[in-house]
Each structure stands twice: as C-alpha cells, then as structure tokens.
Design a protein around this motif. Structure first.
Motif, PDB file in Angstrom:
ATOM      1  N   SER A  87      62.043  16.769 109.933  1.00 33.37           N
ATOM      2  CA  SER A  87      60.647  17.239 109.970  1.00 33.37           C
ATOM      3  C   SER A  87      59.794  16.625 108.879  1.00 33.37           C
ATOM      4  CB  SER A  87      60.609  18.763 109.829  1.00 33.37           C
ATOM      5  OG  SER A  87      61.029  19.148 108.515  1.00 33.37           O
ATOM      6  N   GLY A  88      60.416  16.052 107.841  1.00 31.93           N
ATOM      7  CA  GLY A  88      59.658  15.488 106.736  1.00 31.93           C
ATOM      8  C   GLY A  88      59.216  16.508 105.712  1.00 31.93           C
ATOM      9  N   GLN A  89      59.687  17.768 105.843  1.00 31.19           N
ATOM     10  CA  GLN A  89      59.317  18.811 104.889  1.00 31.19           C
ATOM     11  C   GLN A  89      60.333  18.893 103.749  1.00 31.19           C
ATOM     12  OE1 GLN A  89      56.244  20.531 105.299  1.00 31.19           O
ATOM     13  NE2 GLN A  89      56.155  18.816 106.727  1.00 31.19           N
ATOM     14  N   ALA A  90      59.989  19.677 102.716  1.00 28.60           N
ATOM     15  CA  ALA A  90      60.790  19.687 101.489  1.00 28.60           C
ATOM     16  C   ALA A  90      61.651  20.938 101.340  1.00 28.60           C
ATOM     17  CB  ALA A  90      59.869  19.549 100.275  1.00 28.60           C
ATOM     18  N   GLY A  91      61.697  21.781 102.355  1.00 28.07           N
ATOM     19  CA  GLY A  91      62.522  22.984 102.250  1.00 28.07           C
ATOM     20  C   GLY A  91      61.993  24.086 103.140  1.00 28.07           C
ATOM     21  N   LEU A 148      49.899  34.827 104.097  1.00 28.56           N
ATOM     22  CA  LEU A 148      50.375  34.498 102.753  1.00 28.56           C
ATOM     23  C   LEU A 148      51.628  33.627 102.805  1.00 28.56           C
ATOM     24  CD1 LEU A 148      49.765  37.899 100.936  1.00 28.56           C
ATOM     25  CD2 LEU A 148      48.624  35.723 100.475  1.00 28.56           C
ATOM     26  N   ALA A 149      52.494  33.878 103.797  1.00 25.85           N
ATOM     27  CA  ALA A 149      53.704  33.063 103.926  1.00 25.85           C
ATOM     28  C   ALA A 149      53.319  31.600 104.132  1.00 25.85           C
ATOM     29  CB  ALA A 149      54.548  33.564 105.090  1.00 25.85           C
ATOM     30  N   TYR A 150      52.335  31.343 105.009  1.00 26.27           N
ATOM     31  CA  TYR A 150      51.925  29.955 105.252  1.00 26.27           C
ATOM     32  C   TYR A 150      51.184  29.367 104.053  1.00 26.27           C
ATOM     33  CZ  TYR A 150      53.563  29.367 110.000  1.00 26.27           C
ATOM     34  OH  TYR A 150      54.371  29.199 111.083  1.00 26.27           O
ATOM     35  N   LEU A 152      51.517  25.500  99.500  1.00 31.68           N
ATOM     36  CA  LEU A 152      51.060  25.210  98.139  1.00 31.68           C
ATOM     37  C   LEU A 152      52.011  25.603  97.013  1.00 31.68           C
ATOM     38  CD1 LEU A 152      47.264  26.193  98.384  1.00 31.68           C
ATOM     39  CD2 LEU A 152      48.300  23.912  98.498  1.00 31.68           C
ATOM     40  N   SER A 153      53.104  26.298  97.317  1.00 32.88           N
ATOM     41  CA  SER A 153      53.957  26.748  96.204  1.00 32.88           C
ATOM     42  C   SER A 153      54.612  25.571  95.484  1.00 32.88           C
ATOM     43  CB  SER A 153      55.015  27.742  96.700  1.00 32.88           C
ATOM     44  OG  SER A 153      55.856  27.162  97.654  1.00 32.88           O
ATOM     45  N   LEU A 154      55.030  24.539  96.202  1.00 30.70           N
ATOM     46  CA  LEU A 154      55.599  23.367  95.530  1.00 30.70           C
ATOM     47  C   LEU A 154      54.514  22.630  94.749  1.00 30.70           C
ATOM     48  CD1 LEU A 154      58.089  21.900  98.179  1.00 30.70           C
ATOM     49  CD2 LEU A 154      58.577  23.388  96.229  1.00 30.70           C
ATOM     50  N   TRP A 155      53.333  22.550  95.316  1.00 27.59           N
ATOM     51  CA  TRP A 155      52.196  21.936  94.600  1.00 27.59           C
ATOM     52  C   TRP A 155      51.928  22.663  93.289  1.00 27.59           C
ATOM     53  CZ3 TRP A 155      47.531  24.602  93.768  1.00 27.59           C
ATOM     54  CH2 TRP A 155      46.510  23.844  93.182  1.00 27.59           C
ATOM     55  N   ALA A 156      51.979  24.005  93.320  1.00 28.86           N
ATOM     56  CA  ALA A 156      51.729  24.793  92.107  1.00 28.86           C
ATOM     57  C   ALA A 156      52.808  24.548  91.053  1.00 28.86           C
ATOM     58  CB  ALA A 156      51.682  26.286  92.462  1.00 28.86           C
ATOM     59  N   GLY A 161      55.770  20.161 101.415  1.00 31.43           N
ATOM     60  CA  GLY A 161      55.526  21.524 101.862  1.00 31.43           C
ATOM     61  C   GLY A 161      56.812  22.137 102.380  1.00 31.43           C
ATOM     62  N   LEU A 162      56.736  23.413 102.755  1.00 30.64           N
ATOM     63  CA  LEU A 162      57.911  24.158 103.196  1.00 30.64           C
ATOM     64  C   LEU A 162      57.732  24.621 104.640  1.00 30.64           C
ATOM     65  CD1 LEU A 162      58.397  26.405 100.020  1.00 30.64           C
ATOM     66  CD2 LEU A 162      59.540  24.228 100.515  1.00 30.64           C
ATOM     67  N   LEU A 163      58.810  24.654 105.375  1.00 31.51           N
ATOM     68  CA  LEU A 163      58.816  25.246 106.715  1.00 31.51           C
ATOM     69  C   LEU A 163      58.983  26.756 106.580  1.00 31.51           C
ATOM     70  CD1 LEU A 163      61.247  22.745 108.453  1.00 31.51           C
ATOM     71  CD2 LEU A 163      58.835  23.019 109.021  1.00 31.51           C
TER      72      LEU A 163
END
Length: 700
Positions: free
Chosen positions: A346-350, A491-493, A498-502, A508-510
């Motif tokens: 998927s190209g996502q980070a987690g 909030l989950a989305y 943005l949680s990794l960005w922060a 981003g996360l799935l």
C-alpha cells in the motif's frame, strides 16, 4: 529404469496486474524446481496476471500483457529443459477462457481452457470467462505474432487434451474442477492418465483446509494416480487470502506438503514418485473400468521424458501425515499474512487502531502482534525480501528489528479515545495490552469535540439533546451515542494521517477496523463510526472464535493483559456510567447473545433460511433452553435488526474473509438493502405455527 519422476508444484504470492513482479516470481519458482531435479513445474491459477483482476479481464491490455509475459518466459534460459505449466487468460474465437499453457524449450505444447467454473460465494468466473464445455474436443489456436516469432509455431492444440511424454501421461484440472461432482480426474484416470495437475486460487476459510486435502487424497484413492496441487498465496489485492497448501499425493497418500501460511513469496514443493506404484495400484482396482472407457482423451505427444534410466538410486517420497492448524492458529496466521501483504504493497508506514480495551479491538491488536512475530521469524530465517520490505515500511534502510515488540513500536499505533462515558477499567486494559505488544499508545479525550458539535446543533435549533438516563427520548439517546462513535472515526483518520508527521517521521498509517462478523450481520455499529476503517482483519470472524483466539494469545504470546479483557462484559461505553460503572452491554443492546448470533448467521447464509424456515430449525436446536414463543421472538427480533440495518453493509470496511456466513456486501452476500422491515407475511407464518404448536402441545 525410467520409472521414477520428480515433479514440482508451488505457491506464489502473485498480485493482480503486477506483471513484472508476477514474472519474477514465476521464473524464481522454475529455477528452484530445476535445482531440485524436477522435469515438470506447475503454478497457480492465472499466475501471469493474478487471479483477482476481476473486471480488468475485460480489458484487452490484460490479455496483451499476459502474452508479453509468456513471451519472456518462453525466451528465458531458466525455462529450458523443463515442462512449464502456467496460467493466463486467452481469447479464442473472440471468447475469453481461463487457461493453462504448457510449454517446453521455446515451444507451446498445448493450451487447456478451464471447463468447470467457480461461480458462487466469492467467485464470479462466469462474469469474465466461458467454460470449455466440449468434452474431448480439441481445436487449432492461432498464436499471436509475438509468440510465433519465438516458437516458430503458427497454431497449437487448444481444448480438452492431455500431454503424453515418452514415459507417462499428464492431465489437467483447474481449481473448482476438483470440487465439482464431475471432476475431470475420474475420466482422465480411466483413460490411463497417470499424473493429474491442479492449478488453483483457493482462499482460506476457518476449518477449510481439511476439505481440500481430503479431496486430493480421495481423487487418487478412487482411481490411483499422482496428484499435484498448486495454489495462489497472499491477498492478491482483495478481501480473501489465498493460503497455499501446495501438495503432492499418490494413490491416496500425501507425500509432500507446503505451508498454509507463509511470508515467502515463492514456495516450491517437489516430490519423487514411482510410476510403477500407480500402475500396480490400478491393475488391481481400476483395470476392468479402464478398458471400457468410451471417450479417449486427445493426446498431445512430446519427445521428452520426466524420468531417467538411472533412477534406481533415486529415493521415492514416502507418505506423510498432514499437520492441520487449529482455528485459533488460523486466526493468528491468516489475517496476519493478509495484513502484511496489504501494508507492504500500500505504500503506507504502519497501522493505527482505536483500541477500546474490548475483545474485538484487542483481537485486531493481537493479529498485528502476530504479524510482527511472523516478520521477525522470517528475517531470522534469512528472508531478504521481508527485511527489505520492513525497512521500506519503517523508512530506515539500516533497520533490523530486535524483537516483535520493537517492530510493533515502529509500525503500530494504538489510541484509546475516552469520553465522559468511558470507565477507567477499559482505559487501563487498553494501556496494559499496548504495553505488552509494544505499540505506540496515545490517550485521547473526545469530550471537547463532542460538545463542540452539539454546540453547533444547539446554536441552530435552540435544543440540546439528553441521554435517556437524564430524561431524554430514545432518538436523542441514539444520536448522542452515534456522535461519539463518529467523532472517534474522524480522529482515527486525523491521527493516522498526521501522527507520524507530528513525531518527525514520514508517511501515513492505515486505519484498522475491529467489527466482528456477528455485529456486521445485525448492524450493531454506527454507520461511519470507528468500525469504518481502511481494512478490517476480524470482519469475517465470530465473537466466539475471537474469544478462543485471545485465550490462545494469552498462552502462545504471553499476553496476560487479555485475561481482564476476556472477563469483562462487551460494551460500547456510549451511555452514561452508573456510579462510575458500565451500565450498557452489547448483548443486552442486541437482544441476543453472540453464540446465538453465530447460529443464526450460519442458518441465514449457509443453510439459506428465511424467517420461517429458521424458526422451524431453531425450535429443535434450542428446545432445551427456549420455548417456541421465545424462539419466535428471537427470530423476529433478528430479522427486524438485520433488515433495518442492512444499508450499513453497503459501506462496511473491506474485511478479511474467514467465515462462510460472512455478510460482506455486494461480493460474498448479494442481497437487497431496502426491506419491508415488518416482514408481515413471514412473521404471520411463524405466529400461526406457534399457535398451532400451543394447541397441539400435550396436556400436563
């Protein structure tokens, strides 16, 4: 002596329309097969383009690119001196067929189209392909020019034919043909075909593997012979997980077994078997029937031998006992492999999971934990592809996971979303579990967001809704529950994006969902709440099986925090607490237990029961616990809930398919979503039957 043959079958993790990756995996499997001494290599169904292309099969591009890959396979030095059996779509006389293409040394030997199609449950093969229904008929197929340039052939045999080598005869089955009452292997065997091959794309369901193994064993028990079974592996970009289980059988015995769940993209199983064992077996059991077989197979002859003259020193494979996984192990392994395929492609980070401290979200968390355990084990076993993918996902080219817990901290974020209706017990249970599996854990309070949204409503209408416990109506009560659930989804989305960005990290996360199959069936969730996610690994698993799975995780992964989760009553925690304690429970809200729902779900989908026939079955199944009147109430209550909430299934998160009573909409479960929720005629039939039973009941 020329009697022993070494054959190879494989499980490949192919991906729809990934022609380059699919080609690489096919070539690697052929290379391994040759290294292990095989003279024949069998691959899974439609392996060149991927099985799950669906409506992409209508596109001429899919056919074109499949032939381009076939040309590269024919030209490759890797495919020389071994019979290669590959799967791809082929158009013949403007009709699209699901085919096997057999070739040797830059020559196509034959093309065998599928004769019996899979067209139920998850499968819609008749939407894209036609069956070859001309028994024993073979026609000329004119090869595309790009293939003629390589092979020097203008036409090749196309149809119901078998391959005759200098030492044996090989016939083809394809996936559903093994499951069909008119399986081709019966007539093939009676006409002297000694080796049956089956190229499959068979998905995983809980407790299904034994059916597949028994069918293969039965096929060669009845008429003797050698059976090669190949299967797709991985998610292939869809809801189902293809679970491998490549195998070789002879005369009713399994002699080689592949893995059911594995992170290896290519697995090749080889076996050396003795053709004389087949001939001896048939000489006693089948000979009278074989000599009277009225329709001989069309044999395509090839000047090639699978055996050698000095094979007396070659040991033959002996029968083995198939090792089946328990349902708890299947839940631990199947969805975990499916999640990894989805994440790495998927190209996502987690992943991000709203972790409530209940059974469902904890089960999803445990499956991610199991995934991390599998990944670390694969890396320890020197699987370079897994290590490369892990490093790409976490964004660190030198990363090497020290433990599953370490890996979990890099790719898994859990969050507890508290409200004024949440208890400290569920908060602590979520925190304890996240600590044990190693996820990055966040505590979020949603009250500010909920009050802000209600403030907007109040500013417009001048009204402020109240819970029933505070004097409000049922409609107010439901709206107040739903707004909490929907805020959690938003909030989950937000945190997934943005949680990794922060934290100063890329990607981003799935978002993972955690609604079980029973809740989906009744619609016991808020539409677009935190059950709405990117993917859901437990959406096809019952609550009963999930509880057994968590008990397994306590012992197998030492996740002792699960004991408190299992002991607590399931609750949504959307209504006010009573003296600080939860007053709302799922089973009370639904009006039935989860175990009752599992029974009802199986009757509805597998036994195809409407309200009246379900009532007729349940009065016997539940006679020791419930009266006919109580059974009628349960049935009517379920069908009201089901029909009122059926629209929710049109937007449900794509889920791992694990149960044959899944309500997965517009794929596995094709039903309308606008019902007459009163079920007037059906319920009247039930009431009449209850009245009649009361009249006919014996007097005390």
């Amino acid at each position: 002596m020329g009697r022993k043959v070494t054959l190879a079958t494989c499980s490949l993790n192919q991906w729809s329309l990934d022609f380059e990756g699919n080609l690489d995996r096919i070539l690697k499997s052929v290379e391994i097969a040759k290294t292990q001494g095989a003279k024949y290599r069998l691959g899974p169904e439609l392996e060149i383009c991927g099985y799950g292309c669906a409506d992409h099969f209508y596109e001429s591009d899919t056919l074109l690119h499949s032939f381009q890959v076939l040309r590269m396979l024919l030209e490759s030095p890797i495919t020389q001196d071994i019979i290669c059996d590959v799967g791809m779509p082929v158009m013949h006389h403007n009709v699209r067929y699901n085919c096997r293409v057999l070739f040797l040394n830059r020559k196509i030997l034959l093309i065998r189209p599928k004769m019996l199609m899979a067209n139920h449950g998850n499968y819609r093969e008749l939407r894209w392909f036609s069956p070859w229904n001309q028994l024993r008929k073979v026609e000329e197929y004119f090869l595309p020019r790009m293939i003629q340039e390589v092979t020097g052939q203008e036409t090749v045999p196309f149809g119901d034919c078998v391959l005759s080598t200098k030492d044996t005869c090989i016939g083809t089955e394809m996936c559903a043909e093994l499951w069909n009452p008119r399986s081709p292997h019966i007539q093939l065997g009676l006409d002297g075909v000694e080796i049956f091959t089956n190229s499959s794309a068979s998905h995983h369901e809980l407790r299904k593997a034994d059916q597949r193994v028994n069918l293969v064993k039965s096929a060669t028990t009845k008429s003797g012979g050698i059976y090669l079974y190949a299967n797709q592996r991985g998610c292939d970009g869809d809801r189902v997980y293809y679970d491998g289980c490549a195998m070789v059988a002879i005369n009713g015995d399994i002699v080689a077994q592949g893995a059911q769940f594995s992170l290896n993209d290519v697995e090749v199983i080889t076996a050396t078997v003795d053709l004389e064992d087949v001939r001896s077996y048939r000489g006693e059991l089948c000979q009278p029937h074989m000599e009277s077989e009225p329709k001989p197979c069309h044999r395509v002859k090839v000047d090639f031998s699978l055996s050698t003259d000095d094979d007396i020193y070659l040991p033959a494979h002996q029968p083995i006992t198939w090792l089946f996984h328990t349902p708890e192990e299947e839940i631990s392994l199947g969805p975990a492999c499916w999640l990894w395929d989805y994440l790495r492609r998927s190209g996502q980070a987690g992943f991000l999971l709203p972790l409530s401290g209940g059974v469902d979200s904890s089960s999803t968390a445990c499956i991610v934990n199991s995934m991390c355990v599998l990944l670390c084990q694969a890396i320890e076993d020197n699987n370079s592809q897994v290590l490369e993918d892990v490093r790409r996902v976490v964004g660190e080219q030198s990363y090497y996971p020290q433990s599953p817990r370490d890996l979990c901290g890099h790719i898994f974020t859990t969050c507890y979303m508290a409200s004024e209706n949440s208890s400290s017990d569920t908060c602590n249970r979520a925190k304890d579990l996240s600590n044990q599996i190693g996820s990055t854990h966040i505590n979020i309070n949603i009250d500010i967001a909920v009050k802000g949204i209600l403030g907007i409503f109040s500013a417009v209408t001048g009204r402020w809704p109240q819970f029933q416990a505070n004097g409000g109506s049922q409609r107010e009560n439901l709206a107040l529950q739903n707004i909490q659930a929907r805020v959690r989804m938003l909030l989950a989305y937000l945190f997934a994006q943005l949680s990794l960005w922060a934290r100063g990290k890329p990607g981003g996360l799935l978002v993972l969902g955690s609604a079980n199959v029973d809740e989906s069936l009744t619609g016991y969730f808020t539409k677009y709440d935190c059950s709405s996610a990117d993917i859901n690994p437990i959406g096809g698993i019952s609550k009963t099986d999930l509880k057994s799975f968590l008990l397994y995780c306590v012992e197998h992964f030492q996740l002792t925090a699960l004991r408190g989760i299992l002991a607590a009553p399931p609750t949504a925690e959307l209504e006010p607490l009573t003296d600080g304690q939860v007053s709302q429970t799922d089973e009370a809200d639904m009006g039935m237990t989860y175990s009752e729902l599992s029974v009802i779900g199986r009757l509805r989908k597998i036994s195809k029961c409407g309200p009246f026939s379900m009532f007729c079955k349940l009065i016997h199944m539940w006679k020791d616990a419930l009266s006919p009147t109580e059974v009628a109430q349960k049935v009517k209550h379920f069908f009201r809930m089901y029909s009122i909430n059926r629209h929710k299934m049109t937007t449900v998160t794509p889920s791992y398919h694990a149960e044959s009573y899944s309500p997965d909409d517009n794929r596995f479960d094709l039903r309308p979503f606008l019902y007459n929720t009163r079920w007037t005629w059906q319920f009247r039939c039930i009431d009449n039957q209850v009245s009649q039973m009361a009249v006919n009941a014996p007097k005390q």
